[in-house]
Design an enzyme around this catalytic site. Structure first.
Site, short mmCIF file in Angstrom:
data_model
loop_
_atom_site.label_atom_id
_atom_site.label_comp_id
_atom_site.label_asym_id
_atom_site.label_seq_id
_atom_site.Cartn_x
_atom_site.Cartn_y
_atom_site.Cartn_z
N HIS A 1 4.52 4.90 12.72
CA HIS A 1 4.69 4.81 11.25
C HIS A 1 5.71 5.88 10.86
O HIS A 1 5.42 7.08 10.94
CB HIS A 1 3.31 5.07 10.61
CG HIS A 1 3.30 5.13 9.10
ND1 HIS A 1 2.79 4.11 8.32
CD2 HIS A 1 3.68 6.08 8.23
CE1 HIS A 1 2.86 4.45 7.04
NE2 HIS A 1 3.41 5.65 6.96
N CYS B 1 4.03 9.35 0.09
CA CYS B 1 2.64 9.73 -0.12
C CYS B 1 2.60 10.71 -1.28
O CYS B 1 3.36 11.69 -1.28
CB CYS B 1 2.07 10.36 1.16
SG CYS B 1 0.39 10.95 0.92
N ASN C 1 9.01 4.46 3.51
CA ASN C 1 8.91 4.06 4.91
C ASN C 1 10.23 3.44 5.35
O ASN C 1 11.01 2.99 4.52
CB ASN C 1 7.83 2.97 5.08
CG ASN C 1 6.46 3.53 5.01
OD1 ASN C 1 5.84 3.54 3.96
ND2 ASN C 1 5.98 4.03 6.11
N ARG D 1 0.83 -1.21 0.00
CA ARG D 1 0.00 0.00 0.00
C ARG D 1 0.86 1.26 0.00
O ARG D 1 0.96 1.97 -1.00
CB ARG D 1 -0.96 -0.04 1.22
CG ARG D 1 -2.12 0.94 1.14
CD ARG D 1 -1.76 2.36 1.51
NE ARG D 1 -1.15 2.50 2.83
CZ ARG D 1 -0.59 3.62 3.26
NH1 ARG D 1 -0.54 4.69 2.48
NH2 ARG D 1 -0.04 3.68 4.46
N ASP D 2 1.55 1.55 1.10
CA ASP D 2 2.31 2.80 1.17
C ASP D 2 3.45 2.78 0.15
O ASP D 2 3.80 3.82 -0.43
CB ASP D 2 2.88 3.01 2.59
CG ASP D 2 3.20 4.46 2.88
OD1 ASP D 2 3.52 5.22 1.96
OD2 ASP D 2 3.13 4.85 4.06
N HIS E 1 8.46 7.44 8.11
CA HIS E 1 9.14 7.54 6.82
C HIS E 1 10.60 7.88 7.13
O HIS E 1 10.91 8.47 8.17
CB HIS E 1 8.45 8.58 5.93
CG HIS E 1 7.17 8.04 5.36
ND1 HIS E 1 7.06 7.54 4.09
CD2 HIS E 1 5.95 7.87 5.93
CE1 HIS E 1 5.83 7.11 3.89
NE2 HIS E 1 5.12 7.29 4.99
#
Ligand code: HMG
Ligand code: MG
Length: 287
Positions: free
Chosen positions: A208, A241, A250, A16-17, A210
């Site tokens: 979370h 993002c 990430n 996803r990310d 990055h």
């Protein structure tokens, strides 16, 4: 079995990310293959895709097909992002085990990411969280830009707490506190997470990070010292993002696993399998 205190739950977010921010749109079959490889590596939770507007994030347009294609492993929670009621409908139809509503501690990022103010987003999330819970689905609430905003710079601890409190009051099972652009320092991370831990127990708090400035691991360690044992990470360090200019991937799952192991923590994850999955998807992105 490791003691609860030495066990760290890693949520693998590369499908996803990671893939949401890649210029190359990976085929549905390759996305499915990536999730299946990660399932085999032993993750308890995998963030598979997002039920969002395909105009906003074309990379996630095949969310339903990816969810339909994966081979589900017993004990793995397959999670998806759901910004609104329509997203939740898609997630429930796809039999997602967990959904994520994602808000922000900064107004500008909220507008750019989900096209509404923070207050409007919270109003939008409330029925989504209620319906997800009624359906027996695990709910995560994310607070983006908790350590800084690409548009506004510094973000106050109070701004983070306001959104975190609202998400908890709605009934989310877990709060994910996100350094969307990787600007956090260990000191700031400590301050923000200590404040969040004043609202709820550590077992419901996730970090979370990055890794834009290579501080994700030290920030993660600042969280460990506070008792946080849940973190997102992304194989091969994929991520970013589309609405956070300058943010890189990430923190790499491979680096997190190596560091946690060196510190004596257990994850139940096969690091070799993650490395192989990370190298494979990197190869597909070059193909
Ligand atoms: P909007 O324009 O305000 O919504 O977007 P709308 O209801 O007016 O709908 C606009 C269009 O989107 C319509 O289509 C809807 O049908 C469609 P059109 O009539 O123009 O053809 N639509 C949808 N399509 C599919 N699924 C849906 C859906 N909802 C509406 N669920 C909206 C609001 C939130 C939908 C939009 O802004 C959006 O999808 N944004 C994407 C946000 C996103 O995915 N960002 C990246 C993930 S967040 C992130 O990366 C941060 C994180 O990693 C933590 C961190 O690092 O901070 C989690
Ligand atoms: Mg992110």
């Amino acid at each position: 079995m490791p003691s609860a205190d030495r066990f760290v739950h890693i949520v693998e977010v590369s499908p996803r990310d990671g893939l949401q921010n890649e210029k190359v749109i990976v085929s549905t079959a390759d996305k499915v293959a990536l999730v299946d490889k990660l399932s085999a590596a032993g993750f308890g939770t995998i963030e598979v895709t997002s039920f969002v507007s395909p105009k906003a994030v074309p990379q996630m347009a095949d969310a339903a097909e990816v969810m339909a294609g994966i081979t589900r492993r017993a004990g793995v929670r397959y999670a998806v992002l759901t910004p609104n009621a329509r997203g939740l409908d898609g997630a429930l139809a796809a039999r997602a085990d967990a959904v994520c509503v994602f808000g922000a501690a900064s107004e500008s990022f909220s507008q750019r990411n989900i096209n509404c103010s923070i207050d409007e987003s919270l109003e939008r999330f409330r029925p989504v969280v209620a319906a997800a819970r009624a359906a027996g689905v695990f709910v995560r609430g994310t607070v983006s830009c908790a350590l800084g905003c690409p548009y506004e710079g510094e973000v106050s601890v109070d701004a983070v707490l306001r959104v975190a409190r609202a998400l908890l009051a709605m009934g989310v099972d877990e709060l994910s506190i996100a350094d969307t652009i990787g600007v956090g320092t260990p000191e700031r991370t400590h301050a923000v997470f200590a404040a969040v831990l004043g609202l709820t127990e550590a077992s419901r708090v996730n970090g979370h990070f990055h890794d834009t400035y290579q501080r994700a691991l030290v920030n993660l360690e600042a969280c460990l010292a506070l008792g946080v044992r849940r973190f997102d990470a992304s194989a091969a360090g994929l991520g970013g993002c589309p609405f956070a200019p300058g943010a890189t991937g990430n923190v790499a799952t491979e680096s997190v696993l190596a560091r946690l192991s060196a510190l004596g923590y257990e994850t139940g994850i096969d690091a070799d399998a993650v490395r192989a999955a990370g190298e494979w998807i990197r190869g597909r992105l070059r193909a």
